[in-house]
Design a protein around this motif. Sequence first.
Motif, PDB file in Angstrom:
ATOM      1  N   TRP A 128      -5.496 -50.881 -12.439  1.00  0.00           N
ATOM      2  CA  TRP A 128      -6.561 -49.945 -12.062  1.00  0.00           C
ATOM      3  C   TRP A 128      -7.380 -49.514 -13.281  1.00  0.00           C
ATOM      4  CZ3 TRP A 128      -7.165 -46.796  -7.317  1.00  0.00           C
ATOM      5  CH2 TRP A 128      -6.353 -47.227  -6.262  1.00  0.00           C
ATOM      6  N   THR A 142     -10.710 -51.026 -14.070  1.00  0.00           N
ATOM      7  CA  THR A 142     -11.784 -50.857 -13.078  1.00  0.00           C
ATOM      8  C   THR A 142     -12.592 -49.584 -13.297  1.00  0.00           C
ATOM      9  OG1 THR A 142     -10.477 -49.598 -11.460  1.00  0.00           O
ATOM     10  CG2 THR A 142     -10.313 -52.025 -11.392  1.00  0.00           C
ATOM     11  N   GLY A 143     -12.034 -48.630 -14.049  1.00  0.00           N
ATOM     12  CA  GLY A 143     -12.695 -47.334 -14.187  1.00  0.00           C
ATOM     13  C   GLY A 143     -12.526 -46.454 -12.965  1.00  0.00           C
ATOM     14  N   ILE A 144     -11.683 -46.867 -12.049  1.00  0.00           N
ATOM     15  CA  ILE A 144     -11.428 -46.142 -10.803  1.00  0.00           C
ATOM     16  C   ILE A 144      -9.980 -45.674 -10.833  1.00  0.00           C
ATOM     17  CG2 ILE A 144     -11.336 -46.348  -8.271  1.00  0.00           C
ATOM     18  CD1 ILE A 144     -13.417 -48.629  -8.570  1.00  0.00           C
ATOM     19  N   ASP A 176      -9.247 -40.820  -6.999  1.00  0.00           N
ATOM     20  CA  ASP A 176     -10.642 -40.760  -6.555  1.00  0.00           C
ATOM     21  C   ASP A 176     -10.696 -40.723  -5.030  1.00  0.00           C
ATOM     22  OD1 ASP A 176     -11.790 -40.801  -9.073  1.00  0.00           O
ATOM     23  OD2 ASP A 176     -11.915 -42.979  -9.147  1.00  0.00           O
ATOM     24  N   LYS A 206     -16.341 -43.065  -3.478  1.00  0.00           N
ATOM     25  CA  LYS A 206     -16.481 -44.443  -3.944  1.00  0.00           C
ATOM     26  C   LYS A 206     -17.072 -45.379  -2.891  1.00  0.00           C
ATOM     27  CE  LYS A 206     -14.918 -43.694  -8.019  1.00  0.00           C
ATOM     28  NZ  LYS A 206     -15.849 -43.771  -9.182  1.00  0.00           N
ATOM     29  N   LEU A 252     -13.274 -52.897  -3.180  1.00  0.00           N
ATOM     30  CA  LEU A 252     -13.824 -52.034  -4.232  1.00  0.00           C
ATOM     31  C   LEU A 252     -13.179 -52.329  -5.579  1.00  0.00           C
ATOM     32  CD1 LEU A 252     -15.497 -49.378  -4.969  1.00  0.00           C
ATOM     33  CD2 LEU A 252     -13.339 -48.173  -4.539  1.00  0.00           C
ATOM     34  N   LEU A 253     -11.866 -52.372  -5.606  1.00  0.00           N
ATOM     35  CA  LEU A 253     -11.153 -52.570  -6.861  1.00  0.00           C
ATOM     36  C   LEU A 253     -11.306 -53.998  -7.377  1.00  0.00           C
ATOM     37  CD1 LEU A 253      -8.026 -50.490  -5.903  1.00  0.00           C
ATOM     38  CD2 LEU A 253      -9.658 -49.904  -7.698  1.00  0.00           C
ATOM     39  N   SER A 254     -11.306 -54.975  -6.477  1.00  0.00           N
ATOM     40  CA  SER A 254     -11.497 -56.362  -6.899  1.00  0.00           C
ATOM     41  C   SER A 254     -12.874 -56.553  -7.525  1.00  0.00           C
ATOM     42  CB  SER A 254     -11.333 -57.301  -5.702  1.00  0.00           C
ATOM     43  OG  SER A 254     -10.012 -57.277  -5.204  1.00  0.00           O
ATOM     44  N   LYS A 255     -13.889 -55.935  -6.936  1.00  0.00           N
ATOM     45  CA  LYS A 255     -15.248 -56.062  -7.461  1.00  0.00           C
ATOM     46  C   LYS A 255     -15.379 -55.381  -8.817  1.00  0.00           C
ATOM     47  CE  LYS A 255     -20.089 -55.337  -6.166  1.00  0.00           C
ATOM     48  NZ  LYS A 255     -21.013 -54.832  -5.105  1.00  0.00           N
ATOM     49  N   ALA A 256     -14.643 -54.288  -9.008  1.00  0.00           N
ATOM     50  CA  ALA A 256     -14.789 -53.504 -10.242  1.00  0.00           C
ATOM     51  C   ALA A 256     -13.991 -54.076 -11.401  1.00  0.00           C
ATOM     52  CB  ALA A 256     -14.362 -52.055  -9.984  1.00  0.00           C
ATOM     53  N   HIS A 257     -12.987 -54.913 -11.131  1.00  0.00           N
ATOM     54  CA  HIS A 257     -12.142 -55.413 -12.219  1.00  0.00           C
ATOM     55  C   HIS A 257     -12.841 -56.567 -12.943  1.00  0.00           C
ATOM     56  CE1 HIS A 257      -8.740 -56.812 -14.508  1.00  0.00           C
ATOM     57  NE2 HIS A 257      -8.050 -55.754 -14.125  1.00  0.00           N
TER      58      HIS A 257
END
Length: 231
Positions: A153, A156-158, A162, A167, A210-215
């Motif tokens: 995590w 990801t900055g998330i 949160d 988000k 969300l997390l996959s896109k942010a990593h």
Amino acid sequence: MAAGPDYYTNTQIPTGNAASECSALGSLIGKEFTYSLKWNEGAGEGAPSQTETANFPEHSNTITVSNSILEEVEYKTFDWSSDPNGIGAVLVKASQGYNVYTYDPQARGDSGLYAPDNKGISHVTFCWNKEEAGFSEWCSPGYWRQEQHLDAWEATGITPEDKFFSKLGYYPKLSNQGVKAGATSNPTLWQVLQSPQYYGGDAFNAVGDLLSKAHPDVSFTGERVEDSCPL
């Protein structure tokens, strides 16, 4: 989720079917749209919360309108999301004008859309182009919910604390089981991952997206490919 749309208020566009309205908008802003959907067409229109799938020979897109605010007999605001393709523009009509929200790059959701002068919404039209699919990696929500993967995590900055709404831009719908259990209607991402029986599979998968896109080490293009997580 896009950072925010370009917004045009009280735009004059000839009212017609979805394709003609998107074509007219495209002429105004210098952009063509291949696909379109007029929301709730033939059933009173407005902006009721529901899910519709637009099917074309070479492409389909599922759009969900949620959190519609109904004042007296007129819908005033709503949120939307789409999958697997983003949306390039949303036209929200009232009286003779439209509020137009355009997204570049195309977005997969937005919240709080409304018509000119906050009048009752006459109808809503979605416009978009098919996004070219590339190789996609995806770390499923089942991956992100495991405590031993909390270190993933960080990149990801998330954070697990949160709020889902902050988000994703909408509130997940509580199941009957969630209501009976007294689950919060404003959960954190971690709560959604740990309790899909309360918040539903769509919200559960949305956190994985969300997390996959942010990593930075996951090449997620919007397609959920099982067993493709590189982490």
